[in-house]
Design a protein around this motif. Structure first.
Motif, PDB file in Angstrom:
ATOM      1  N   THR A  31       2.610  10.206  -5.557  1.00  0.00           N
ATOM      2  CA  THR A  31       4.056  10.110  -5.413  1.00  0.00           C
ATOM      3  C   THR A  31       4.376   9.303  -4.168  1.00  0.00           C
ATOM      4  OG1 THR A  31       4.412  12.244  -6.503  1.00  0.00           O
ATOM      5  CG2 THR A  31       6.217  11.400  -5.153  1.00  0.00           C
ATOM      6  N   SER A  32       5.262   8.336  -4.305  1.00  0.00           N
ATOM      7  CA  SER A  32       5.662   7.522  -3.161  1.00  0.00           C
ATOM      8  C   SER A  32       6.317   8.406  -2.105  1.00  0.00           C
ATOM      9  CB  SER A  32       6.659   6.447  -3.614  1.00  0.00           C
ATOM     10  OG  SER A  32       7.280   5.848  -2.495  1.00  0.00           O
ATOM     11  N   THR A  33       5.832   8.313  -0.864  1.00  0.00           N
ATOM     12  CA  THR A  33       6.400   9.142   0.203  1.00  0.00           C
ATOM     13  C   THR A  33       7.668   8.540   0.793  1.00  0.00           C
ATOM     14  OG1 THR A  33       4.936   8.078   1.805  1.00  0.00           O
ATOM     15  CG2 THR A  33       4.167  10.134   0.810  1.00  0.00           C
ATOM     16  N   ILE A  34       7.995   7.292   0.414  1.00  0.00           N
ATOM     17  CA  ILE A  34       9.262   6.690   0.841  1.00  0.00           C
ATOM     18  C   ILE A  34      10.337   6.932  -0.215  1.00  0.00           C
ATOM     19  CG2 ILE A  34      10.482   4.507   1.241  1.00  0.00           C
ATOM     20  CD1 ILE A  34       8.070   3.476   2.678  1.00  0.00           C
ATOM     21  N   TYR A  35      10.005   6.616  -1.475  1.00  0.00           N
ATOM     22  CA  TYR A  35      10.997   6.681  -2.547  1.00  0.00           C
ATOM     23  C   TYR A  35      10.906   7.968  -3.369  1.00  0.00           C
ATOM     24  CZ  TYR A  35      11.196   1.833  -1.166  1.00  0.00           C
ATOM     25  OH  TYR A  35      11.299   0.682  -0.427  1.00  0.00           O
TER      26      TYR A  35
ATOM     27  N   ALA B 138      -3.794   6.985   7.500  1.00  0.00           N
ATOM     28  CA  ALA B 138      -3.441   5.570   7.440  1.00  0.00           C
ATOM     29  C   ALA B 138      -3.337   5.104   6.014  1.00  0.00           C
ATOM     30  CB  ALA B 138      -4.483   4.735   8.184  1.00  0.00           C
ATOM     31  N   VAL B 139      -4.273   5.550   5.185  1.00  0.00           N
ATOM     32  CA  VAL B 139      -4.251   5.175   3.768  1.00  0.00           C
ATOM     33  C   VAL B 139      -3.002   5.720   3.106  1.00  0.00           C
ATOM     34  CG1 VAL B 139      -5.359   5.539   1.541  1.00  0.00           C
ATOM     35  CG2 VAL B 139      -6.736   4.917   3.510  1.00  0.00           C
ATOM     36  N   ALA B 140      -2.681   6.966   3.387  1.00  0.00           N
ATOM     37  CA  ALA B 140      -1.513   7.596   2.773  1.00  0.00           C
ATOM     38  C   ALA B 140      -0.240   6.875   3.164  1.00  0.00           C
ATOM     39  CB  ALA B 140      -1.436   9.059   3.176  1.00  0.00           C
ATOM     40  N   LEU B 141      -0.124   6.481   4.446  1.00  0.00           N
ATOM     41  CA  LEU B 141       1.064   5.777   4.903  1.00  0.00           C
ATOM     42  C   LEU B 141       1.173   4.416   4.259  1.00  0.00           C
ATOM     43  CD1 LEU B 141       1.054   6.692   8.683  1.00  0.00           C
ATOM     44  CD2 LEU B 141       2.666   7.468   6.956  1.00  0.00           C
ATOM     45  N   ALA B 142       0.033   3.761   4.038  1.00  0.00           N
ATOM     46  CA  ALA B 142       0.051   2.432   3.421  1.00  0.00           C
ATOM     47  C   ALA B 142       0.471   2.507   1.974  1.00  0.00           C
ATOM     48  CB  ALA B 142      -1.331   1.790   3.514  1.00  0.00           C
ATOM     49  N   ALA B 143       0.320   3.662   1.367  1.00  0.00           N
ATOM     50  CA  ALA B 143       0.529   3.773  -0.072  1.00  0.00           C
ATOM     51  C   ALA B 143       1.920   4.249  -0.429  1.00  0.00           C
ATOM     52  CB  ALA B 143      -0.507   4.727  -0.651  1.00  0.00           C
ATOM     53  N   THR B 144       2.917   3.819   0.338  1.00  0.00           N
ATOM     54  CA  THR B 144       4.252   4.342   0.102  1.00  0.00           C
ATOM     55  C   THR B 144       5.260   3.265  -0.238  1.00  0.00           C
ATOM     56  OG1 THR B 144       4.736   4.171   2.460  1.00  0.00           O
ATOM     57  CG2 THR B 144       3.886   6.268   1.659  1.00  0.00           C
TER      58      THR B 144
ATOM     59  N   PHE C  10      -4.372   0.838  -6.014  1.00  0.00           N
ATOM     60  CA  PHE C  10      -3.833   0.103  -4.880  1.00  0.00           C
ATOM     61  C   PHE C  10      -4.685  -1.124  -4.569  1.00  0.00           C
ATOM     62  CE2 PHE C  10      -2.053   4.294  -4.533  1.00  0.00           C
ATOM     63  CZ  PHE C  10      -0.759   4.067  -4.107  1.00  0.00           C
ATOM     64  N   PHE C  11      -3.980  -2.274  -4.395  1.00  0.00           N
ATOM     65  CA  PHE C  11      -4.707  -3.516  -4.160  1.00  0.00           C
ATOM     66  C   PHE C  11      -4.217  -4.311  -2.952  1.00  0.00           C
ATOM     67  CE2 PHE C  11      -1.216  -4.498  -7.070  1.00  0.00           C
ATOM     68  CZ  PHE C  11      -0.647  -5.635  -6.491  1.00  0.00           C
ATOM     69  N   SER C  12      -3.025  -4.005  -2.420  1.00  0.00           N
ATOM     70  CA  SER C  12      -2.503  -4.773  -1.283  1.00  0.00           C
ATOM     71  C   SER C  12      -1.579  -3.878  -0.472  1.00  0.00           C
ATOM     72  CB  SER C  12      -1.739  -6.003  -1.781  1.00  0.00           C
ATOM     73  OG  SER C  12      -1.190  -6.728  -0.693  1.00  0.00           O
ATOM     74  N   GLY C  13      -2.157  -3.186   0.517  1.00  0.00           N
ATOM     75  CA  GLY C  13      -1.356  -2.253   1.307  1.00  0.00           C
ATOM     76  C   GLY C  13      -0.787  -1.175   0.409  1.00  0.00           C
ATOM     77  N   GLY C  14       0.546  -1.047   0.383  1.00  0.00           N
ATOM     78  CA  GLY C  14       1.184  -0.037  -0.451  1.00  0.00           C
ATOM     79  C   GLY C  14       1.485  -0.508  -1.858  1.00  0.00           C
ATOM     80  N   GLN C  15       1.078  -1.704  -2.216  1.00  0.00           N
ATOM     81  CA  GLN C  15       1.334  -2.217  -3.560  1.00  0.00           C
ATOM     82  C   GLN C  15       0.193  -1.840  -4.497  1.00  0.00           C
ATOM     83  OE1 GLN C  15       2.480  -6.379  -3.460  1.00  0.00           O
ATOM     84  NE2 GLN C  15       4.406  -5.878  -2.452  1.00  0.00           N
ATOM     85  N   ALA C  16       0.583  -1.401  -5.698  1.00  0.00           N
ATOM     86  CA  ALA C  16      -0.406  -0.898  -6.644  1.00  0.00           C
ATOM     87  C   ALA C  16       0.016  -1.222  -8.067  1.00  0.00           C
ATOM     88  CB  ALA C  16      -0.549   0.622  -6.498  1.00  0.00           C
ATOM     89  N   VAL C  17      -0.942  -1.227  -8.952  1.00  0.00           N
ATOM     90  CA  VAL C  17      -0.667  -1.211 -10.391  1.00  0.00           C
ATOM     91  C   VAL C  17      -0.492   0.259 -10.752  1.00  0.00           C
ATOM     92  CG1 VAL C  17      -1.594  -1.657 -12.691  1.00  0.00           C
ATOM     93  CG2 VAL C  17      -2.040  -3.287 -10.834  1.00  0.00           C
TER      94      VAL C  17
END
Length: 278
Positions: free
Chosen positions: A214-218, A4-10, A227-234
């Protein structure tokens, strides 16, 4: 849980040309850094109506209705003309931050101050009279004045940044200030998402960190991701380092100074606060 964490981080990665991206659930707002660099707008504005050649012509009062005041620039605009306005206001010592092209609270306050000092209606918006007066009081900004090679000057911290350990991120000045108990430890330039994939504003916490990701979408690298908000990160962005504000992220907060971000990554802890604001 790990899946779940990995999917959110994309949800991040540099935008190419207008790709669709995943839409944010947060309301869309103007995003500094989201507008592609356009050709600078001209200094010339629509001219006044030509005065009548005959002094006796159109003497009737009804022939000359009161003109409505047309705003040329106002709060919320994001254009190259606003960038020029900000550079001129900086020449007048009414703004200290580098031009961003976004007309926010700092620009509004600077315009209002100029209007008050020059006998103009202090609305904080730029009408034709205000723009002409600003132009006549300044010189045409140079390329370096419009887009300074130096780092952006940090905005005044949001009140929510004044306690604890906080990444205080201003969309208006395009800066991240790392603060501890109200004191600024370091600052760095940042870039945000486009209007189609905006960086969410609000108060968050660092959920987890990854030095290499590495972004799993892009399929784009996201080194030093926090990461601070779902898949959004600094995170560090090589695209931002190369192209500057000519591009945008897919919602993340991009940093172009890898050395500064590496040092910040070592200091930030899971649970530290993140404030993103205009």
């Amino acid at each position: 849980m790990a899946t779940a964490v990995a999917l959110a981080a994309t949800a991040c990665g540099p935008q190419k040309s207008e790709s669709a991206g995943s839409a944010s659930s947060a309301p869309s707002s103007p995003t500094a850094g989201a507008t592609p660099e356009a050709s600078p707008s001209t200094d010339g504005k629509p001219g006044d109506a030509s005065p009548s050649a005959s002094p006796s012509a159109s003497a009737s009062p009804s022939a000359k209705p009161s003109p409505t005041v047309k705003q040329i620039m106002a709060n919320g605009d994001d254009t190259d003309q606003v960038r020029e306005l900000q550079a001129r206001l900086k020449q007048l010592k009414l703004m200290s931050v580098a031009p961003t092209g976004f007309y926010g609270t700092k620009t509004t306050a600077a315009v209002k101050s100029f209007q008050s000092k020059n006998g103009l209606n202090p609305t904080g918006s730029v009408d034709e009279a205000t723009w002409k007066k600003i132009q006549s009081s300044t010189k045409k900004p140079t390329a370096d004045e419009l887009r300074p090679p130096t780092v952006n000057e940090a905005d005044a911290p949001d009140p929510r940044c004044m306690e604890g350990r906080v990444m205080c991120i201003s969309k208006e000045s395009r800066t991240l200030a790392w603060m501890i108990d109200g004191k600024v430890v370091s600052t760095m330039d940042v870039r945000f998402g486009s209007e189609n994939t905006p960086t969410r504003e609000g108060v968050f916490n660092v959920g987890w960190k990854a030095k290499e990701w590495t972004s799993t979408i892009y399929h784009t690298p996201m080194p030093y991701a926090m990461f601070f908000s779902g898949g959004q990160a600094v995170h560090y962005s090589a695209d931002f380092a190369a192209r500057g504000y000519a591009g945008a992220s897919h919602g993340c907060v991009n940093v172009r100074d890898k050395g500064k971000l590496s040092a910040l990554f070592d200091q930030v802890q899971v649970g530290d606060k993140v404030v993103v604001y205009w």
